[in-house]
Design a protein around this motif. Structure first.
Motif, PDB file in Angstrom:
ATOM      1  N   PRO A   1      -6.759   2.481  -2.598  1.00  0.00           N
ATOM      2  CA  PRO A   1      -5.605   2.795  -1.591  1.00  0.00           C
ATOM      3  C   PRO A   1      -5.874   4.223  -1.088  1.00  0.00           C
ATOM      4  N   SER A   2      -6.928   4.928  -1.798  1.00  0.00           N
ATOM      5  CA  SER A   2      -7.157   6.372  -1.353  1.00  0.00           C
ATOM      6  C   SER A   2      -8.151   6.236  -0.126  1.00  0.00           C
TER       7      SER A   2
ATOM      8  N   THR B   1      -2.740   0.056 -10.088  1.00  0.00           N
ATOM      9  CA  THR B   1      -3.287  -0.401  -8.877  1.00  0.00           C
ATOM     10  C   THR B   1      -3.401  -2.072  -9.071  1.00  0.00           C
TER      11      THR B   1
ATOM     12  N   ASP C   1       0.735  -1.255   0.039  1.00  0.00           N
ATOM     13  CA  ASP C   1       0.093   0.161   0.054  1.00  0.00           C
ATOM     14  C   ASP C   1       0.839   1.120  -0.013  1.00  0.00           C
ATOM     15  N   ASP C   2       1.878   1.275   0.589  1.00  0.00           N
ATOM     16  CA  ASP C   2       2.678   2.407   0.778  1.00  0.00           C
ATOM     17  C   ASP C   2       3.546   2.600  -0.629  1.00  0.00           C
TER      18      ASP C   2
ATOM     19  N   ASN D   1       1.005   3.874  -3.091  1.00  0.00           N
ATOM     20  CA  ASN D   1       0.737   5.246  -2.885  1.00  0.00           C
ATOM     21  C   ASN D   1       1.800   6.229  -3.263  1.00  0.00           C
TER      22      ASN D   1
END
Length: 299
Positions: free
Chosen positions: A298-299, A278, A256-257, A260
């Motif tokens: 992820p947002s 994604t 995820d990090d 992003n």
């Protein structure tokens, strides 16, 4: 034959005698055949008077047995320089020869000459001259010999020091990641990257500053495929080990990090769209965790 090869040379110091025999031996050892020796000697003896070198070669050819003459000459190398001076009348000695006749480097002692030979080769005088001019001024030859010897003793460590490694401040962990991504010549790739970001004088900054800056910069330089923790997790999965819920959560968090970060840096010229990127991360997570390819927004 040996006498003629010695008496047609003229030197002004013990150091020059020792150096001459060193270059003769180097040329002799480097020549595949006796015919190759003259060219090798001319290269090795670039710092000597070239007329003397050519006279030596003519005398050598006149012996009729150049290889045997050279072998005989080098057999007495260990008796030099004392034996050399025995060939000349008493009025011609190293101590009585004016320095001007001995050449601009007749004052260099044997130890200094040996160190310069080892570092720079037989033409060390060619390299030394501009170094002394830059440091001692254009008139350095006018100073007394003992002064120049003392100054050169102090200067030699600086002149002969090995070149510094501009990346000796990089910790093992960082160099390991760079090697993994760019190979053993990672310094070649890293130098222009740091110059572009930190300026041409980046090497002048303290080592701890550069280490901290490089830590922040590595994710950008190496991209998501430099995820050491993800590689470790993938190796565990590939080995057939059961992925625990804790490890799965760590991998998901890391992904995820990274996702992003990549989404934040997407531009119009990016190869992948936001949706494609994604999806790629979702597939990567599935491969690592052997889980269905689902990925939360992820947002």
């Amino acid at each position: 034959m040996t006498d003629a090869l010695i008496t047609n040379t003229r030197f002004g110091s013990n150091a020059e005698v020792v150096e001459w025999f060193r270059v003769v031996r180097a040329a002799y050892d480097g020549a595949d055949t006796p015919e190759d020796f003259p060219d090798h000697l001319r290269q090795q003896a670039a710092g000597f008077d070239q007329e003397m070198v050519e006279e030596f070669l003519r005398t050598l050819a006149d012996t009729g047995d150049p290889d045997g003459a050279l072998a005989g000459l080098l057999a007495i190398e260990g008796q030099m320089p004392d034996l050399y001076w025995a060939y000349f009348p008493a009025e011609y000695t190293a101590e009585e020869t004016p320095e001007s006749d001995a050449g601009p480097f007749g004052w260099v002692d044997e130890d200094q000459a040996a160190r310069l030979n080892a570092a720079w080769g037989g033409d060390w005088q060619t390299h030394l001259d501009p170094q002394l001019t830059a440091r001692w001024g254009a008139d350095w030859q006018n100073h007394p010999a003992d002064h120049k010897q003392a100054w050169l003793t102090d200067l030699l460590p600086e002149l002969l020091a090995p070149p510094e490694d501009p990346f000796d401040w990089v910790p093992d962990e960082q160099s390991g990641r760079l090697t993994q991504a760019w190979g053993g010549d990672w310094q070649t790739h890293l130098d222009p990257q740091l110059t572009a970001r930190w300026g041409a004088d980046w090497q002048s900054h303290p080592a701890d500053h550069k280490q901290a800056w490089l830590t922040d910069l590595l994710p950008e330089l190496l991209g998501t495929r430099d995820a050491t923790d993800l590689n470790a997790a993938a190796a565990t999965t590939a080995a057939g080990a059961e992925v625990s819920a804790e490890v799965a959560q760590q991998v998901t968090t890391l992904l995820d990090d990274y996702l992003n970060d990549e989404l934040a840096n997407l531009g119009e010229d990016s190869d992948l769209s936001e949706e494609e990127l994604t999806e790629l991360f979702a597939e990567l997570q599935a491969d690592l965790l052997n889980a269905p390819t689902t990925q939360e927004d992820p947002s």
